[in-house]
Scaffold this motif. Structure first.
Motif, mmCIF file in Angstrom:
data_model
loop_
_atom_site.group_PDB
_atom_site.id
_atom_site.type_symbol
_atom_site.label_atom_id
_atom_site.label_comp_id
_atom_site.label_asym_id
_atom_site.label_seq_id
_atom_site.Cartn_x
_atom_site.Cartn_y
_atom_site.Cartn_z
ATOM 1 N N THR A 10 -28.381 -22.161 -25.778
ATOM 2 C CA THR A 10 -29.698 -21.853 -25.619
ATOM 3 C C THR A 10 -29.837 -20.286 -25.138
ATOM 4 O O THR A 10 -28.932 -20.009 -24.233
ATOM 5 C CB THR A 10 -30.559 -22.630 -24.793
ATOM 6 O OG1 THR A 10 -29.833 -22.794 -23.348
ATOM 7 C CG2 THR A 10 -30.371 -24.129 -24.862
ATOM 8 N N VAL A 11 -30.750 -19.619 -25.741
ATOM 9 C CA VAL A 11 -30.741 -18.241 -25.375
ATOM 10 C C VAL A 11 -32.139 -17.825 -24.873
ATOM 11 O O VAL A 11 -33.067 -18.192 -25.424
ATOM 12 C CB VAL A 11 -30.515 -17.311 -26.601
ATOM 13 C CG1 VAL A 11 -30.560 -15.836 -26.345
ATOM 14 C CG2 VAL A 11 -29.345 -17.660 -27.161
ATOM 15 N N ASP A 12 -32.417 -17.453 -23.736
ATOM 16 C CA ASP A 12 -33.730 -16.966 -23.064
ATOM 17 C C ASP A 12 -33.782 -15.531 -23.837
ATOM 18 O O ASP A 12 -33.431 -14.579 -23.030
ATOM 19 C CB ASP A 12 -33.792 -17.019 -21.577
ATOM 20 C CG ASP A 12 -33.763 -18.190 -21.012
ATOM 21 O OD1 ASP A 12 -33.535 -19.283 -21.805
ATOM 22 O OD2 ASP A 12 -33.721 -18.509 -19.928
ATOM 23 N N PRO A 35 -27.268 -12.346 -32.212
ATOM 24 C CA PRO A 35 -27.180 -13.160 -33.659
ATOM 25 C C PRO A 35 -25.851 -12.660 -34.463
ATOM 26 O O PRO A 35 -25.151 -13.534 -35.234
ATOM 27 C CB PRO A 35 -28.536 -12.606 -34.302
ATOM 28 C CG PRO A 35 -29.191 -12.258 -33.468
ATOM 29 C CD PRO A 35 -28.138 -11.788 -32.250
ATOM 30 N N ASN A 36 -25.494 -11.530 -34.524
ATOM 31 C CA ASN A 36 -24.157 -11.290 -35.131
ATOM 32 C C ASN A 36 -22.986 -11.825 -34.713
ATOM 33 O O ASN A 36 -22.083 -12.435 -35.432
ATOM 34 C CB ASN A 36 -23.830 -9.633 -35.418
ATOM 35 C CG ASN A 36 -25.045 -9.046 -36.107
ATOM 36 O OD1 ASN A 36 -25.669 -9.558 -37.006
ATOM 37 N ND2 ASN A 36 -25.314 -7.976 -35.761
ATOM 38 N N LEU A 37 -23.003 -11.963 -33.474
ATOM 39 C CA LEU A 37 -21.502 -12.632 -32.672
ATOM 40 C C LEU A 37 -21.920 -14.204 -33.090
ATOM 41 O O LEU A 37 -20.664 -14.692 -33.269
ATOM 42 C CB LEU A 37 -21.729 -12.427 -30.930
ATOM 43 C CG LEU A 37 -20.743 -13.037 -30.289
ATOM 44 C CD1 LEU A 37 -19.258 -12.430 -30.600
ATOM 45 C CD2 LEU A 37 -20.889 -12.788 -29.104
ATOM 46 N N ARG A 44 -24.812 -21.821 -33.852
ATOM 47 C CA ARG A 44 -26.465 -21.835 -33.825
ATOM 48 C C ARG A 44 -26.760 -22.239 -32.397
ATOM 49 O O ARG A 44 -25.862 -22.963 -31.647
ATOM 50 C CB ARG A 44 -26.767 -22.640 -35.100
ATOM 51 C CG ARG A 44 -26.465 -22.385 -36.515
ATOM 52 C CD ARG A 44 -27.024 -21.116 -36.859
ATOM 53 N NE ARG A 44 -26.669 -20.545 -38.306
ATOM 54 C CZ ARG A 44 -25.420 -19.865 -38.414
ATOM 55 N NH1 ARG A 44 -24.824 -19.485 -37.400
ATOM 56 N NH2 ARG A 44 -25.413 -19.416 -39.597
ATOM 57 N N GLY A 45 -28.125 -21.932 -32.390
ATOM 58 C CA GLY A 45 -28.639 -21.983 -31.163
ATOM 59 C C GLY A 45 -30.248 -22.115 -31.215
ATOM 60 O O GLY A 45 -30.825 -22.071 -31.961
ATOM 61 N N ARG A 62 -38.342 -13.590 -36.947
ATOM 62 C CA ARG A 62 -37.977 -14.196 -38.275
ATOM 63 C C ARG A 62 -36.615 -14.185 -38.848
ATOM 64 O O ARG A 62 -36.062 -15.035 -39.320
ATOM 65 C CB ARG A 62 -39.019 -13.416 -39.338
ATOM 66 C CG ARG A 62 -38.914 -14.060 -40.749
ATOM 67 C CD ARG A 62 -39.345 -15.534 -40.755
ATOM 68 N NE ARG A 62 -40.863 -15.489 -40.356
ATOM 69 C CZ ARG A 62 -41.692 -15.486 -41.225
ATOM 70 N NH1 ARG A 62 -41.637 -15.255 -42.539
ATOM 71 N NH2 ARG A 62 -43.401 -15.320 -40.937
ATOM 72 N N GLU A 63 -36.070 -13.246 -38.294
ATOM 73 C CA GLU A 63 -34.384 -13.037 -38.664
ATOM 74 C C GLU A 63 -33.521 -14.183 -37.924
ATOM 75 O O GLU A 63 -32.824 -14.699 -38.580
ATOM 76 C CB GLU A 63 -33.827 -11.854 -38.349
ATOM 77 C CG GLU A 63 -32.418 -11.500 -38.442
ATOM 78 C CD GLU A 63 -31.935 -10.208 -38.323
ATOM 79 O OE1 GLU A 63 -30.708 -10.106 -38.223
ATOM 80 O OE2 GLU A 63 -32.824 -9.434 -37.926
ATOM 81 N N ILE A 64 -34.152 -14.486 -36.721
ATOM 82 C CA ILE A 64 -33.362 -15.682 -35.919
ATOM 83 C C ILE A 64 -33.454 -17.050 -36.856
ATOM 84 O O ILE A 64 -32.510 -17.646 -36.912
ATOM 85 C CB ILE A 64 -33.974 -15.484 -34.481
ATOM 86 C CG1 ILE A 64 -33.654 -14.179 -33.614
ATOM 87 C CG2 ILE A 64 -33.301 -16.874 -34.082
ATOM 88 C CD1 ILE A 64 -34.256 -14.362 -32.372
ATOM 89 N N VAL A 65 -34.802 -17.070 -37.233
ATOM 90 C CA VAL A 65 -34.952 -18.580 -37.782
ATOM 91 C C VAL A 65 -34.138 -18.335 -39.281
ATOM 92 O O VAL A 65 -33.506 -19.421 -39.540
ATOM 93 C CB VAL A 65 -36.630 -18.623 -38.094
ATOM 94 C CG1 VAL A 65 -36.719 -19.703 -39.015
ATOM 95 C CG2 VAL A 65 -37.073 -18.902 -36.669
#
Length: 280
Positions: A10-12, A35-37, A44-45, A62-65
């Motif tokens: 999980t990422v805050d 996200p690249n790492l 995924r998270g 949107r890119e994260i999704v």
């Protein structure tokens, strides 16, 4: 051979200046490296995203999704829940949920309070979240801490409320048991503890208890070059310790353990589970 356990990452999603020890600072966007790492390690998270970040950086959300991560809410602007009160919290949760959903193009089902600020004196918070359409919360941290924590709370997902036959789940932040106490895993503790200790703790929960760990971090923890304004020594220690090695330690963790989103790891929070109504 037993099946490999997938932990929840999980990422805050907040900038360094949203942190408790950095409230008055201003700074630049540092949310692009993580996200690249994760892609490099096929991890995924769940990204608990501030509404104000979603409003300012909708393409990033949107890119994260699009990269296969779950998007969730972290409130509007990192104001603690206990400062808002019931009416203010409802407005904050509703505004943030709308902003994140608009940026992400998908429904938001999870919530995490800024600074884990759902406390014993905010019993109304869960009811507000249910009424605003959330399926689960991840604000409970079963540790002893000077600003937050429920040391006697359950360490693994459990039903926090049941409303109209729908289970509302609490997904606590991960801990490991050591010497009779809960050892925190993630955030500043991850930066402070030796990598071997963190790896051993995750292995213990996965192998001995047979359960996934809910690990958490912030994108700014991968940015050792962030500004350093004046602050107290304890605040400086909490915010800056381990920044220089955090990315390397995280890469080692991702290479050793499997990570997915909360909704992928915990089947019970994927749809809202309806249960038989209790007899009156």
């Amino acid at each position: 051979m037993p099946e490999r356990i997938v932990n929840a990452l999980t990422v805050d999603v907040e900038e360094y200046y949203h942190g408790y020890d950095f409230e008055a600072a201003l700074g630049a966007d540092g949310l692009h490296r993580l996200p690249n790492l994760l892609d490099a390690h096929r991890a995924r998270g769940t990204f608990f995203t501030l509404g104000v970040v979603a409003q300012r950086h909708p393409r990033l959300v949107r890119e994260i999704v699009e990269r296969g991560h779950e998007i969730a809410s972290h409130g509007w602007d990192h104001t603690p829940v206990f400062r808002l009160g019931p009416a203010g919290f409802r407005a904050d949760a509703r505004r943030a949920k709308h902003a994140v959903e608009q940026a992400a193009g998908r429904l938001v089902r999870g919530y995490r309070a800024p600074n884990y600020s759902i406390r014993r004196d905010t019993p109304w918070a869960f009811s507000v979240l249910v009424e605003e359409g959330f399926v689960y919360d991840s604000s409970m941290y079963p540790v002893v801490h000077d600003r937050y924590g429920f040391p006697d709370a359950p360490r693994f997902p459990h039903v926090a409320r049941q409303v109209d036959g729908i289970d509302f789940w609490e997904v606590p932040v991960g801990t490991a048991r050591f010497a009779g106490v809960n050892l925190p895993l993630g955030g500043g503790f991850f930066r402070l503890f030796p990598a071997a200790l963190v790896h051993g703790a995750l292995t213990s929960v996965n192998a001995r208890e047979g359960r996934p760990v809910v690990f958490y971090m912030h994108p700014w923890e991968l940015d050792p070059g962030q500004p350093r304004p004046a602050m107290t020594l304890p605040q400086r220690f909490r915010h800056y310790t381990g920044l220089a090695t955090a990315e390397r330690k995280l890469a080692g963790l991702l290479a050793t353990f499997a990570f997915g989103s909360i909704e992928a790891v915990f089947e019970e929070v994927r749809p809202a589970r309806r249960v038989a109504a209790r007899a009156s």
